[in-house]
Enzyme design. Sequence first.
Site, PDB file in Angstrom:
ATOM      1  N   GLU A  43      31.324  22.964 100.252  1.00  0.00           N
ATOM      2  CA  GLU A  43      31.071  24.081 101.176  1.00  0.00           C
ATOM      3  C   GLU A  43      30.756  23.596 102.592  1.00  0.00           C
ATOM      4  O   GLU A  43      30.945  24.327 103.557  1.00  0.00           O
ATOM      5  CB  GLU A  43      29.933  24.975 100.640  1.00  0.00           C
ATOM      6  CG  GLU A  43      28.526  24.395 100.674  1.00  0.00           C
ATOM      7  CD  GLU A  43      28.170  23.533  99.465  1.00  0.00           C
ATOM      8  OE1 GLU A  43      29.091  23.037  98.790  1.00  0.00           O
ATOM      9  OE2 GLU A  43      26.961  23.340  99.206  1.00  0.00           O
TER      10      GLU A  43
ATOM     11  N   CYS B 188      27.363  20.238  92.553  1.00  0.00           N
ATOM     12  CA  CYS B 188      26.252  19.288  92.489  1.00  0.00           C
ATOM     13  C   CYS B 188      25.395  19.574  91.251  1.00  0.00           C
ATOM     14  O   CYS B 188      25.794  19.269  90.143  1.00  0.00           O
ATOM     15  CB  CYS B 188      25.466  19.313  93.791  1.00  0.00           C
ATOM     16  SG  CYS B 188      24.593  17.780  94.090  1.00  0.00           S
TER      17      CYS B 188
ATOM     18  N   LEU C 199      17.258  35.214 116.391  1.00  0.00           N
ATOM     19  CA  LEU C 199      18.194  36.025 117.173  1.00  0.00           C
ATOM     20  C   LEU C 199      19.613  35.456 117.108  1.00  0.00           C
ATOM     21  O   LEU C 199      20.556  36.072 117.594  1.00  0.00           O
ATOM     22  CB  LEU C 199      17.750  36.113 118.632  1.00  0.00           C
ATOM     23  CG  LEU C 199      16.518  36.967 118.909  1.00  0.00           C
ATOM     24  CD1 LEU C 199      16.193  36.969 120.400  1.00  0.00           C
ATOM     25  CD2 LEU C 199      16.728  38.401 118.431  1.00  0.00           C
TER      26      LEU C 199
ATOM     27  N   HIS D 222      29.329  18.414  97.923  1.00  0.00           N
ATOM     28  CA  HIS D 222      29.154  19.769  98.473  1.00  0.00           C
ATOM     29  C   HIS D 222      30.367  20.156  99.320  1.00  0.00           C
ATOM     30  O   HIS D 222      30.349  19.998 100.543  1.00  0.00           O
ATOM     31  CB  HIS D 222      27.886  19.827  99.331  1.00  0.00           C
ATOM     32  CG  HIS D 222      26.628  19.788  98.522  1.00  0.00           C
ATOM     33  ND1 HIS D 222      26.096  20.915  97.935  1.00  0.00           N
ATOM     34  CD2 HIS D 222      25.819  18.770  98.177  1.00  0.00           C
ATOM     35  CE1 HIS D 222      24.999  20.589  97.276  1.00  0.00           C
ATOM     36  NE2 HIS D 222      24.808  19.286  97.407  1.00  0.00           N
TER      37      HIS D 222
HETATM   38  N1  GLN Z   1      18.841  17.793  91.778  1.00  0.00           N
HETATM   39  C1  GLN Z   1      20.100  17.148  91.615  1.00  0.00           C
HETATM   40  C2  GLN Z   1      20.078  15.706  92.079  1.00  0.00           C
HETATM   41  O1  GLN Z   1      19.230  15.314  92.807  1.00  0.00           O
HETATM   42  C3  GLN Z   1      21.199  17.925  92.345  1.00  0.00           C
HETATM   43  C4  GLN Z   1      21.052  17.963  93.812  1.00  0.00           C
HETATM   44  C5  GLN Z   1      21.923  18.997  94.467  1.00  0.00           C
HETATM   45  O2  GLN Z   1      22.381  19.925  93.816  1.00  0.00           O
HETATM   46  N2  GLN Z   1      22.149  18.862  95.745  1.00  0.00           N
HETATM   47  O3  GLN Z   1      20.953  14.955  91.712  1.00  0.00           O
END
Ligand code: GLN
Length: 541
Positions: free
Chosen positions: A515, A379, A15, A513
């Site tokens: 994001e 990544c 929700l 990352h």
């Molecule tokens: N599988 C890759 C690693 O472990 C990338 C991980 C990811 O994209 N967060 O390095």
Amino acid sequence: MTRFIFITGGVVSSLGKGLSAASLGALLQGRGFSVRLRKLDPYLNVDPGTMSPYQHGEVYVTDDGAETDLDLGHYERFTGVPARRSDSVTTGKIYSTVIARERRGEYLGATVQVIPHVTDAIKEFIQADVDDCDFVLCEIGGTVGDIESLPFLEAIRQLANELGRERTMFVHLTLVPWIPSAGELKTKPTQHSAKELLAVGIQADILLCRCDRPIPPAARRKIALFCNLREEQVIPAIDVATIYEVPITYHAEGFDEQVCRHFDLTAPEPDLTRWREITERIRQPEGDVTVAIVGKYTHLTDSYKSLGEALVHGGIANNVRVHLNWIDSEIFEREDAVQHLENVHGILVPGGFGERGSEGKIAAARFARERKVPYFGICFGMQMAVIEAARSLLGLNGAGSSEFGECPDPVVGLMTEWMRGNDLERREAGGDLGGTMRLGAYDCVIAPGSRAAAIYSATRISERHRHRYEVNINYRDRLESAGLRFSGMSPDGVLPEIVELPSHPWFTGVQFHPELKSKPFAPHPLFTSFVRAALEQSRLV
Ligand code: GLN
């Protein structure tokens, strides 16, 4: 004096308790209060780090390296308060703590029980590391009535009793469904849910009622009557077009006012101008771009929650709507990428794990590089782009990642040691899976004059990581001479963090990352820049 607001959910899951908590946090901030937001998850995993994204959506990573529930991402995006490890707890973590204490003999021979030992540990967690902020908002995962959540409900009941009602409050989110055959909104599920909560000793102070249409006054009065509340304490939570509108509608319905009234606080009205502005921009953009997201968990967009939001933010920054084409990368292993990617203005390969679908991602990176379509590799998406470059630009046909097993040229491999500040960190090839990746915030040094330096307007940044493998530094010289610039490195110069193709309009791979740190009011520069590049591309095709 810190006050605690507990947010529970009833009737059905999904929700939007997380968004409700985040929105209330933003409104209280708007009234001048400091807030922290926390999530208590009833499942037995120590953290969601080892859970499949299909099961639990994205794993949100904090600066201090905790793998947490995606709701912490909402909290951060809405309030700007960086989440910490101490903001996320699960039954698994609580039990690990209690059992470790028992093994150390800390319970002095007592029989260790759910009440009081587990509930005490939960109460400790709720009150730990709160920095004197005005409000701590604690969301209890799951739905009232679940067996797993009982110890949490018991703990918050006790806490309200100990701290007093002037320092605690219960908000309960329920559903008021529209029944087409009756042509009516039904309040019964909400009544039952409030009763279920009463059965464990908790009287809701506010009911937030999710509904797909306005709730008529008579229905609101009925809910109030049956649930021991005043009518103003029953807050309609009507579906909205964008999540960033939720604080606006909650305020209009008097949610934050009721919270202040409960705690007997007088505080200025929040200024919601900036929320209105972004909502307006999302609703009425000046243009459109289409970005393909080539990944594995594309059926469940919750797996890429922060990514989707960061693209919305990039759209806000450029005044465009970003349409997302979710494409399962395995398609490119059977079919030519051209027909799927020809009309998109940008290609993004997000984080991922495992060999399945990796060749498809490599094909997507190749298409983007050859066709000069903006490419953003995050990544795993960076690792696949590097493999592609090694194969196509260096002719290393056996280039791959040691994540998929042995290969002649592991251009992506396992690093066993690296520096975090002045500390040496290690990882073992055969170690536990949970919590053993490179996790959390790490600094990165950006080469002056690179595209990354221009995008960030900085040469030293900090971004969050979650991965086990790294681009192999031993291939750096060869790849650089073939045109792939290593524009961002860890401060010790060992771990490649950003790669880019200077000869391409926009081709960037990042090992972290970005994001996770993007916010509606502070779109991440990489997403702003990527969407701008996509916009330029859209004018070409
Ligand atoms: N599988 C890759 C690693 O472990 C990338 C991980 C990811 O994209 N967060 O390095």
